[in-house]
Scaffold this motif. Structure first.
Motif, PDB file in Angstrom:
ATOM      1  N   GLU A  35       0.833  -1.202   0.000  1.00  0.00           N
ATOM      2  CA  GLU A  35       0.000   0.000   0.000  1.00  0.00           C
ATOM      3  C   GLU A  35       0.870   1.255   0.000  1.00  0.00           C
ATOM      4  OE1 GLU A  35      -2.125  -3.506   1.560  1.00  0.00           O
ATOM      5  OE2 GLU A  35      -0.269  -2.571   2.229  1.00  0.00           O
ATOM      6  N   GLU A  36       1.936   1.246   0.800  1.00  0.00           N
ATOM      7  CA  GLU A  36       2.864   2.381   0.816  1.00  0.00           C
ATOM      8  C   GLU A  36       3.569   2.523  -0.530  1.00  0.00           C
ATOM      9  OE1 GLU A  36       4.286   2.397   5.471  1.00  0.00           O
ATOM     10  OE2 GLU A  36       5.179   0.943   4.097  1.00  0.00           O
ATOM     11  N   LEU A  37       3.931   1.403  -1.124  1.00  0.00           N
ATOM     12  CA  LEU A  37       4.629   1.449  -2.408  1.00  0.00           C
ATOM     13  C   LEU A  37       3.731   2.008  -3.510  1.00  0.00           C
ATOM     14  CD1 LEU A  37       6.579  -1.910  -2.179  1.00  0.00           C
ATOM     15  CD2 LEU A  37       7.544   0.395  -2.063  1.00  0.00           C
ATOM     16  N   LEU A  38       2.445   1.688  -3.466  1.00  0.00           N
ATOM     17  CA  LEU A  38       1.515   2.256  -4.446  1.00  0.00           C
ATOM     18  C   LEU A  38       1.423   3.764  -4.265  1.00  0.00           C
ATOM     19  CD1 LEU A  38      -0.523   2.055  -6.739  1.00  0.00           C
ATOM     20  CD2 LEU A  38      -2.265   1.498  -5.036  1.00  0.00           C
ATOM     21  N   LEU A  39       1.293   4.217  -3.032  1.00  0.00           N
ATOM     22  CA  LEU A  39       1.229   5.651  -2.770  1.00  0.00           C
ATOM     23  C   LEU A  39       2.532   6.330  -3.179  1.00  0.00           C
ATOM     24  CD1 LEU A  39      -0.299   8.093  -1.690  1.00  0.00           C
ATOM     25  CD2 LEU A  39       0.490   7.452   0.614  1.00  0.00           C
ATOM     26  N   ALA A  40       3.663   5.700  -2.892  1.00  0.00           N
ATOM     27  CA  ALA A  40       4.958   6.256  -3.299  1.00  0.00           C
ATOM     28  C   ALA A  40       5.044   6.370  -4.820  1.00  0.00           C
ATOM     29  CB  ALA A  40       6.097   5.396  -2.756  1.00  0.00           C
ATOM     30  N   ALA A  41       4.537   5.370  -5.538  1.00  0.00           N
ATOM     31  CA  ALA A  41       4.555   5.405  -6.999  1.00  0.00           C
ATOM     32  C   ALA A  41       3.697   6.563  -7.518  1.00  0.00           C
ATOM     33  CB  ALA A  41       4.077   4.082  -7.569  1.00  0.00           C
ATOM     34  N   LEU A  42       2.535   6.767  -6.929  1.00  0.00           N
ATOM     35  CA  LEU A  42       1.676   7.878  -7.341  1.00  0.00           C
ATOM     36  C   LEU A  42       2.353   9.217  -7.092  1.00  0.00           C
ATOM     37  CD1 LEU A  42      -1.725   6.546  -5.989  1.00  0.00           C
ATOM     38  CD2 LEU A  42      -1.218   7.079  -8.390  1.00  0.00           C
ATOM     39  N   SER A  43       2.942   9.375  -5.922  1.00  0.00           N
ATOM     40  CA  SER A  43       3.600  10.626  -5.563  1.00  0.00           C
ATOM     41  C   SER A  43       4.802  10.900  -6.460  1.00  0.00           C
ATOM     42  CB  SER A  43       4.028  10.586  -4.090  1.00  0.00           C
ATOM     43  OG  SER A  43       4.705  11.765  -3.744  1.00  0.00           O
ATOM     44  N   GLN A  44       5.634   9.892  -6.656  1.00  0.00           N
ATOM     45  CA  GLN A  44       6.830  10.074  -7.475  1.00  0.00           C
ATOM     46  C   GLN A  44       6.470  10.336  -8.930  1.00  0.00           C
ATOM     47  OE1 GLN A  44       9.673   6.899  -7.199  1.00  0.00           O
ATOM     48  NE2 GLN A  44      11.049   7.820  -8.676  1.00  0.00           N
ATOM     49  N   CYS A  45       5.466   9.659  -9.443  1.00  0.00           N
ATOM     50  CA  CYS A  45       5.044   9.867 -10.825  1.00  0.00           C
ATOM     51  C   CYS A  45       4.532  11.299 -11.022  1.00  0.00           C
ATOM     52  CB  CYS A  45       3.975   8.845 -11.205  1.00  0.00           C
ATOM     53  SG  CYS A  45       3.524   8.880 -12.949  1.00  0.00           S
ATOM     54  N   HIS A  46       3.740  11.786 -10.062  1.00  0.00           N
ATOM     55  CA  HIS A  46       3.248  13.163 -10.160  1.00  0.00           C
ATOM     56  C   HIS A  46       4.416  14.131 -10.118  1.00  0.00           C
ATOM     57  CE1 HIS A  46       0.229  16.370  -9.863  1.00  0.00           C
ATOM     58  NE2 HIS A  46       1.125  16.956  -9.083  1.00  0.00           N
ATOM     59  N   LEU A  47       5.347  13.917  -9.201  1.00  0.00           N
ATOM     60  CA  LEU A  47       6.509  14.799  -9.079  1.00  0.00           C
ATOM     61  C   LEU A  47       7.276  14.857 -10.401  1.00  0.00           C
ATOM     62  CD1 LEU A  47       9.123  14.966  -6.267  1.00  0.00           C
ATOM     63  CD2 LEU A  47       9.857  14.533  -8.584  1.00  0.00           C
ATOM     64  N   LEU A  48       7.583  13.714 -10.977  1.00  0.00           N
ATOM     65  CA  LEU A  48       8.366  13.694 -12.212  1.00  0.00           C
ATOM     66  C   LEU A  48       7.594  14.312 -13.374  1.00  0.00           C
ATOM     67  CD1 LEU A  48       9.944  10.173 -11.735  1.00  0.00           C
ATOM     68  CD2 LEU A  48      11.099  12.396 -11.484  1.00  0.00           C
ATOM     69  N   SER A  49       6.297  14.059 -13.443  1.00  0.00           N
ATOM     70  CA  SER A  49       5.463  14.675 -14.480  1.00  0.00           C
ATOM     71  C   SER A  49       5.384  16.178 -14.268  1.00  0.00           C
ATOM     72  CB  SER A  49       4.060  14.057 -14.464  1.00  0.00           C
ATOM     73  OG  SER A  49       4.115  12.680 -14.733  1.00  0.00           O
ATOM     74  N   TYR A  50       5.302  16.593 -13.013  1.00  0.00           N
ATOM     75  CA  TYR A  50       5.231  18.017 -12.678  1.00  0.00           C
ATOM     76  C   TYR A  50       6.514  18.740 -13.087  1.00  0.00           C
ATOM     77  CZ  TYR A  50       4.782  22.304  -9.970  1.00  0.00           C
ATOM     78  OH  TYR A  50       4.732  23.617  -9.596  1.00  0.00           O
ATOM     79  N   LEU A  51       7.655  18.155 -12.780  1.00  0.00           N
ATOM     80  CA  LEU A  51       8.918  18.797 -13.153  1.00  0.00           C
ATOM     81  C   LEU A  51       8.996  18.975 -14.664  1.00  0.00           C
ATOM     82  CD1 LEU A  51      11.418  17.014 -10.737  1.00  0.00           C
ATOM     83  CD2 LEU A  51      10.319  19.259 -10.456  1.00  0.00           C
ATOM     84  N   HIS A  52       8.546  17.980 -15.411  1.00  0.00           N
ATOM     85  CA  HIS A  52       8.531  18.087 -16.878  1.00  0.00           C
ATOM     86  C   HIS A  52       7.590  19.209 -17.322  1.00  0.00           C
ATOM     87  CE1 HIS A  52       8.684  16.759 -21.062  1.00  0.00           C
ATOM     88  NE2 HIS A  52       7.371  16.916 -21.073  1.00  0.00           N
ATOM     89  N   ALA A  53       6.402  19.267 -16.719  1.00  0.00           N
ATOM     90  CA  ALA A  53       5.443  20.320 -17.072  1.00  0.00           C
ATOM     91  C   ALA A  53       6.013  21.699 -16.768  1.00  0.00           C
ATOM     92  CB  ALA A  53       4.121  20.103 -16.331  1.00  0.00           C
ATOM     93  N   CYS A  54       6.737  21.813 -15.670  1.00  0.00           N
ATOM     94  CA  CYS A  54       7.323  23.105 -15.305  1.00  0.00           C
ATOM     95  C   CYS A  54       8.417  23.514 -16.284  1.00  0.00           C
ATOM     96  CB  CYS A  54       7.858  23.061 -13.875  1.00  0.00           C
ATOM     97  SG  CYS A  54       6.536  23.164 -12.653  1.00  0.00           S
ATOM     98  N   VAL A  55       9.261  22.597 -16.673  1.00  0.00           N
ATOM     99  CA  VAL A  55      10.298  22.911 -17.661  1.00  0.00           C
ATOM    100  C   VAL A  55       9.634  23.408 -18.937  1.00  0.00           C
ATOM    101  CG1 VAL A  55      12.038  21.885 -19.188  1.00  0.00           C
ATOM    102  CG2 VAL A  55      12.074  21.374 -16.750  1.00  0.00           C
TER     103      VAL A  55
END
Length: 157
Positions: free
Chosen positions: A58-78
């Protein structure tokens, strides 16, 4: 674009000498590994007789969601010309157990983002919507993934 494949090995390491002879007779410990990466120690969540010192699914799923959003967000910001100088997410999720099964009812991401200049704040806030749309993991789950971001400009602004 194309198709991407991922492989890993999960190994149960919880045999206490009698296998699964009874529900309380085995440990829930696992290892997760893939070539070239450190070993990840996993277990069930504590209510399911797991080890609190190890990551649970359950923690790993939440970590995957958080990390995926972060990486997508950094790309969107660039792409938007936004310079991100800090990002921390205090993510949470809720799971509803029903008998021997259950499901997640929602995940909420709480990113705290710092950008280089105050002029970037509006674009930085808008980038969260793009990140949500681009996140492969959020697009793969059957429960809502929300974000409640706080975006501020760096200390010199």
């Amino acid at each position: 674009m194309g198709e991407h494949s991922y492989r890993l090995t999960v190994t149960w390491t919880g045999d206490r000498g009698s296998g699964t002879s009874g529900y309380r007779d085995y440990a829930r410990e696992v290892t997760v590994e893939t070539d070239g990466k450190p070993l990840l120690l996993g277990s069930a969540d504590v209510p399911f007789r797991g080890d609190a010192t190890r990551w649970n699914p359950e923690e790993l799923l939440l970590a995957a969601l958080s990390q995926c959003h972060l990486l997508s967000y950094l790309h969107a910001c660039v792409s938007a010309g936004v310079v991100v100088t800090g990002y921390t997410d205090h993510a949470s999720a809720t799971m509803l157990q029903q008998g021997n099964g259950g499901h997640f009812t929602e995940a909420i991401l709480h990113p705290e983002v710092t950008v280089a200049e105050a002029s970037m704040l509006d674009a930085a806030r808008a980038a969260h919507e793009l990140a949500h749309d681009w996140c492969f993991i959020a697009n793969s789950v059957n429960f809502p993934v929300r974000h409640r971001a706080r975006v501020t400009a760096g200390p010199d602004n």
